[in-house]
Structure formats: C-alpha cells, structure tokens
Design an enzyme around this catalytic site. Structure first.
Site, PDB file in Angstrom:
ATOM      1  CB  CYS A   1       3.910   5.210  -0.199  1.00  0.00           C
ATOM      2  SG  CYS A   1       2.977   6.577   0.626  1.00  0.00           S
TER       3      CYS A   1
ATOM      4  CB  ALA B   1      10.725   3.634  -2.588  1.00  0.00           C
ATOM      5  N   PRO B   2      10.826   0.526  -1.384  1.00  0.00           N
ATOM      6  CG  PRO B   2      12.292  -0.546  -0.094  1.00  0.00           C
ATOM      7  CD  PRO B   2      11.210   0.289  -0.377  1.00  0.00           C
ATOM      8  N   GLY B   3       9.980  -0.833  -3.218  1.00  0.00           N
ATOM      9  CA  GLY B   3       9.259  -1.637  -3.872  1.00  0.00           C
ATOM     10  C   GLY B   3       9.306  -3.324  -3.907  1.00  0.00           C
ATOM     11  CB  SER B   4       9.818  -5.773  -1.176  1.00  0.00           C
ATOM     12  OG  SER B   4      11.367  -5.841  -1.017  1.00  0.00           O
ATOM     13  CE  LYS B   5       5.268  -3.045   2.942  1.00  0.00           C
ATOM     14  NZ  LYS B   5       6.206  -2.188   2.881  1.00  0.00           N
TER      15      LYS B   5
ATOM     16  CG  ASP C   1       2.870  14.699  -2.011  1.00  0.00           C
ATOM     17  OD1 ASP C   1       2.397  13.869  -1.326  1.00  0.00           O
ATOM     18  OD2 ASP C   1       2.411  15.852  -1.546  1.00  0.00           O
TER      19      ASP C   1
ATOM     20  CB  CYS D   1       7.067  -0.254   9.530  1.00  0.00           C
ATOM     21  SG  CYS D   1       8.090   0.873   9.305  1.00  0.00           S
TER      22      CYS D   1
END
Length: 706
Positions: free
Chosen positions: A171, A173-177, A226, A304
C-alpha cells in the site's frame, strides 16, 4: 496509511466549513464519541489522559528526512545542515519568546531526520530562518530532503532492508515509506535487490511515481493492484518459480485517527464505523503479505490509527490463522531513543449503533474481539506510539517474522473462489492446498457485515499530465540503435544490454530508452499480461535531432551514474569523458553555451576539441579524498553546455558554491546568440527535454499523508 483526505496541506491551511463554503469556520478540536471510546479502551493510564488529549489538539511539528541519491550524499547534506545552518538558528527570539532551533530525532539513524517547531511567520520574517527555508526548498526540489511525519519513518527502519533484498510495499502511495525502502536497497553502489511499490488506486499510483522517481532507481517497479489480491509474479519461463519477498511492508488503509494533529477533519468526522469497516480488509492485506513473504523474512504491519480493532485485533487474528508459522518480533531494543508502548492484550468492541458488544452477540466478526490468548500470541510485542510521548502523531507498528511456509494453513484471510463451487482447499495433498492459497488471482476477499456497501462506479479520474500508459517492451541486445550508442560512448561489454526497454507499442526506440536492473527483466517480461505495471526503469538515453554524423541519442542525467560505471577505459582514459575543476563547473552552472574561446581552463578546452560533437561525460574533481562527480554535457560546434535540470543547477550552486537566492531558481544566463543555437540540442517532446533550462524530472509531492 490513513483515509485519503482532500487537503494534504491541512497543517498550514485554515479549515473550511462544509456548511458555509463561502467562509472560514474554525473546526472545534472536540469529539465526544472519540473521547468516550478511547477512555473506555484505556489506551493510556487515567493519570495521563489529560496530557494525551491536550497534545492531540496541538499542531504537529514539521519533520523531514535527509535522503540524498546515496548514503554518502545524505551525510554530506546533513553536515551542511549541521555546520552552516543550525548554528545560526540558535538564540533567536521572536515577539519576546525564544525560538527553538531544528532538532534531530533521537532515534533516527545517523542524524538524518529533523524536527522543526517554528511558526510560518517566523520563517518568513526571520532572515536566518528564511535562509534555512531556502535550503530546504532547494534540496527538496532535487529529492535530497523529503518532508515526512516522524512516526511514518518507523516502519521501514524496522524492516532492516539490505541491498540484496526483494522488497514489496503493498500500500505504497504517496510514497515516503517506499522512498526509505529504495534508499536502503541503494546503500551500496550496485545493489541486486528490488523494490515493488504497489497501490490499489490508479491515480495515487502515479502520485507515488512522482515521489520516488527523484531517487533514480533502476531497481524499482510500480504496480497497480488490490493489495488483498496481489498476484504471484513469475520469474522463470519454466517450473513453479515465483518471486518471494525478503521484506514486506503492509501500511494498510485505516481510519487515520492518529493523524488528528495534522488532519483536523478527524475531530469532525471521527466515527466508530470508520475502523469497523476496514477491519476485514486489513486482515486480508496482512495475510496476503504473509503469503508473499519468504520463510525467514520480515513483514511490518502498520496503521496511523489508535483503534485496537484495526491494530491488535488484526495482528492476533493473523497469528491464529497462521498456526505458529509466524511470530511477532520484540522490538524493544530496536531504534534506541524512540518512546513506545506495548501492544494491548484486551480491548472492548463497540458496534455501529454505538453500543458496547459482547463476543456472543450476532452481527460482529469474532476477529474483532480479544479472545484471551493475546499474551500467548505475543501481541504485547506490538508497538504503540502516542502523541504526548515525543511530540508526534499516533501510530501502530508490528514486526512479523515468518518462521516457516504455510502449506498446511488456512488461506490468506477469509477468501472465496470467484467461479468454482468446489473448494480446492478440501482436496487431498498439501501441494494443491499451497497452490490455492498463493494464487491470489483466483481469489476475492469476503467482506464482513461491518464493511460498507460497494459504492457506485466513479468517473475515471484525470491522471497527471506526464503519466505514461504505454507498454514495456525490451530491446534486443544487438539492436542497431544500441550498437550505435555503445560504439559512440565506448560502453563496456559488461553492461547488461538486455535490460534496456522502451515505452511504446511498436517496441522500437523512438524518443527514450530506459534501463531496469537485470533482476527486474523477468518480473516485467514474464508478467506483462497478469500484472499492471505503472512505472519501471530510469531514462538512459533520449533521442535528439542532430547534424549528420552525430549520435542522436544523448545521455540523461538520471541514468548518468549507472552508465558511467561501464565506460570502457583505454590506457587509463575514457573516450567521451572530459575533466574540469570547480571553477569551470561554476561557470557552466551560470552560463548557457559559453563559447570555446571564452573558456579560461585551457586543459578543459583541449579535451573538448579532441572530441566530436555530441553528448559527453563531465567529470569534476571536487577535492582530495572525495569521488569526482559526473554530469552530462553537450559539446557543440563552438560552445559547450551543462545539461542539468534547473533544480539541480540551483542545488549545486547552493551546496557546492554557497551561492544563495539564484535568480529564476537556477536558470542560467543566456549567452549564445541565435546564430549559434545549432550548438544546442534541438527541441523535442517533453519526454526528452532539450536544454539545461528545461527540467528532466518532475518534483514530487513531499508531504507524507501517513
């Protein structure tokens, strides 16, 4: 990963009321249902509740990571921050109060993550902070700094990704991890590991590309599936050889109530239904991730959210389903300096009717309830991070280790067959059972009664302007275009030519040639009809109309590091490599197409004159003990031009030459006359920008929405 908000910048924008679209109304940071629910759950001792709840209402500090294109670059940028900016941000007072300077996050390795507790007014009007902000903006534009919530940085660190690992972010997006995972793989110069970044939302998967492509990784592939049904990826033509992952990140969709400090809408919109509706989806994603994981591999499950229904209940159910094949790792000794709480071993369940429920009542999934075996299952080893402990958001993290394969376990989550009435899981033989469990392409998730009803089909969302929907087509190693480039640039035979591809239906090089790591070749070529690939590879060459006799394919800056390692050396020299010092580099940064007779470095000029027209590699000596840095450069008939995007030029001038406030964000001075414009690469389509003033890479969104 919380629910997707409409306002990613809510931390800096005044919230607008739905009821009064024409005006601004302050949203009250109160929610009686939120307070009642979490008080009853005893997520913190009663003596801490007021401190916890007050901190939840306070604005979240700004945090960022220093990334760089390599760990060495990141340490250099960190040293620049520590030595040239932080000392000037101390002992500053504003309106009678002392302003706190930026501080390191004590638990992040190597001092590469920082926190700022300064209002925007101070940043705008205080010269030292305005200068600091300029540094942040310039480094963010080129991908050397990424703004990210502190707690969001924890999951990738716990995975301990190594350069040889196969990694998947289900999962992403948005991509920082995902960016952290890529950085970990690229801890060495030529890693063999790969990163698969997946997101179920088509538009968000393109947002993900914007975030991660600044890292210029040929080891990355982005997919759109998915996560509950992520397909097996074949890696060999024959046999049952499928990609298994050393590390899996499941930062699952969640209610996001731990983000209340930056997402103010949580206070208005929070409902118990938010968590209940996602519970089964979270179980499905976690179990799919465990099936994709190698024995001995590690998986992080994170949200979160503060809700045990989305956290410990999901973890406990997965452990039960896997029957001793997975375990929760005790992370108490990891990330020293991080304040964390143990996982909960008991909790209450509230229904959508806002009434507390008993496990014997109908209508609620049994997996929502604590079943008395949580201590035995190791649920205490989960991690909870609370806002009042270290001035962060709320977060939940669990590190799993896969002890053994699951050929004799139930399938990944409560799944059902789409078409066949017979249940292959009841057939004799563990091989048939294992195949049924792992072939997610034939499975669909079963939703619990708490799940929301399917929504009506939405209108197709508009994709980013530069989104590429063309297929991936690999070139043959002996393609004439490849032969031409290899001869012109003197590229050694050890370069993996079979890993070059194009993005068009014809399979012919027309505008751009991309490079992917050889490990990704079978991943893409053997699964292109089964897996929806969105992005892979870095731009290596771009087509450029030139005068006859000049190679029309010029090297792209994002592929420079990969290609330069394979330049064939002859007698200690390279054919299309020229060298210069910092003084000449500064001139090239400031001036577009300086004429040969205006170059002061005569040794540099002689090297240019010895070469034919076209693209060359510029090697710059930056000082004793440091590796030279390399840039693409255009050698024209009577002038030369450094081919860098304007953001890279501005960053280079700031960090290397200490030149601040570059006019036009790094735009060079126009020096060539119109008559000399034939020296410049002619203008082409946006995929292959022709001159230094035009950006070769897009700036990604830098705000992590957790």
């Amino acid at each position: 990963m919380g629910r997707r908000g409409r306002n990613d910048n809510s931390l800096f924008q005044h919230p607008r009321s739905r009821d009064q679209p024409g005006g601004w109304v302050e949203i009250q940071k109160q929610n009686a249902a939120f307070e009642e629910y979490y008080k009853a759950q005893d997520i913190v001792p009663e003596s801490e509740w007021e401190t916890f709840f007050d901190k939840c209402k306070q604005t979240l500090p700004v945090t960022f990571r220093i990334t760089g294109t390599s760990h060495h670059d990141a340490l250099q940028i960190r040293d620049t921050l520590v030595n040239e900016y932080v000392p000037f941000l101390k002992n500053i007072t504003w309106e009678g109060e002392e302003v706190e300077p930026p501080t390191k996050l004590p638990w992040y390795p190597d001092g590469l993550a920082w926190q700022i507790r300064v209002g925007k007014t101070v940043i705008r009007k205080s010269k030292p902070f305005a200068r600091f902000q300029r540094f942040l903006v310039v480094e963010t534009d080129v991908g050397n700094i990424s703004r990210q919530e502190a707690v969001s940085m924890i999951p990738p660190l716990l995975l301990d990704v190594q350069p040889h690992h196969a990694v998947i972010d289900l999962c992403a997006a948005p991509g920082s991890k995902t960016a952290q995972l890529i950085e970990a793989v690229h801890a060495v110069a030529d890693p063999t590991g790969i990163v698969v970044a997946n997101d179920s939302d088509h538009k968000r998967s393109h947002m993900l590309i914007h975030q991660v492509k600044r890292l210029n990784s040929p080891n990355l592939v982005v997919t759109n599936h998915d996560a509950q049904l992520f397909p097996r990826i074949r890696i060999a033509d024959e046999g049952e050889s499928y990609l298994r992952y050393d590390r899996v990140l499941c930062d699952v969709p969640c209610s996001g109530d731990g983000t209340m400090r930056k997402n103010i809408n949580v206070w208005r919109d929070w409902s118990i239904h938010n968590g209940l509706s996602l519970h089964q989806t979270q179980i499905n994603i976690l179990n799919r991730g465990l099936h994709l994981l190698k024995p001995g591999g590690k998986l992080v499950y994170s949200t979160c959210s503060l809700n045990p229904i989305e956290n410990e209940a999901v973890v406990a159910q997965a452990i039960r389903m896997w029957r001793g094949k997975v375990r929760v790792v005790d992370c108490a000794e990891l990330l020293p300096g991080l304040v964390r709480r143990k996982g909960m071993t008991s909790w209450k369940v509230m229904g959508k009717d806002k009434q507390w429920k008993d496990a014997t009542e109908d209508g609620m999934p049994a997996s929502c309830f604590a079943q008395g075996d949580e201590v035995e299952l190791g649920v205490e080893n989960c991690m909870r991070v609370y806002p009042h402990d270290q001035d962060t958001g709320g977060f939940f993290i669990t590190l799993f280790e896969k002890v053994a394969e699951a050929a004799d376990t139930a399938p990944a989550g409560p799944l059902k067959r789409k078409a066949k009435a017979d249940n292959v899981l009841e057939q004799n033989g563990s091989d048939k059972r294992a195949k049924a469990e792992s072939d997610a392409s034939e499975l669909e998730p079963i939703h619990s009664e708490a799940d929301p009803q399917p929504l009506a089909p939405k209108k197709k969302e508009r994709l980013p302007r530069d989104a590429n929907e063309e297929p991936f087509k690999f070139l043959s190693a002996d393609h004439p275009t490849i032969e031409n480039c290899w001869k012109f640039y003197s590229i050694a035979d050890d370069f993996p030519r079979t890993s070059l591809l194009v993005r068009n239906a014809t399979g012919e090089p027309v505008r751009t040639i991309y490079y992917v790591h050889p490990q990704l070749h079978p991943v893409i070529s053997l699964n292109d009809t089964k897996v929806k690939f969105i992005h892979a590879g870095i731009k290596l060459f771009a087509y450029q109309k030139t005068l006859e006799g000049i190679c029309p394919w010029r090297v792209q800056s994002e592929g420079m590091a990969v290609l330069y390692r394979h330049i064939a050396r002859k007698a200690g020299d390279a054919v299309r490599v020229v060298r210069c010092g910092l003084d000449t580099l500064e001139t090239l940064c400031h001036v577009t197409f300086p004429k040969f007779n205006e170059l002061k470095d005569k040794e540099f000029l002689n090297q240019l004159l010895a070469l034919t027209e076209g693209c060359v590699f510029l090697e710059v000596d930056v000082g004793e003990g440091d590796k030279p840095i390399v840039f693409p450069m255009w050698r024209g008939r009577g002038s030369v031009n450094l081919m860098l995007p304007k953001q890279d030029t501005a960053e280079l001038l700031l960090r290397v030459f200490k030149i601040e406030n570059v006019p036009g964000n790094g735009n060079k001075q126009e020096h060539a006359t119109p008559a000399e414009s034939t020296d410049a690469p002619a203008e082409t389509e946006s995929e292959a920008p022709p001159t230094a003033e035009q950006t070769e890479t897009d700036v990604a969104e830098s705000i992590e929405t957790a």
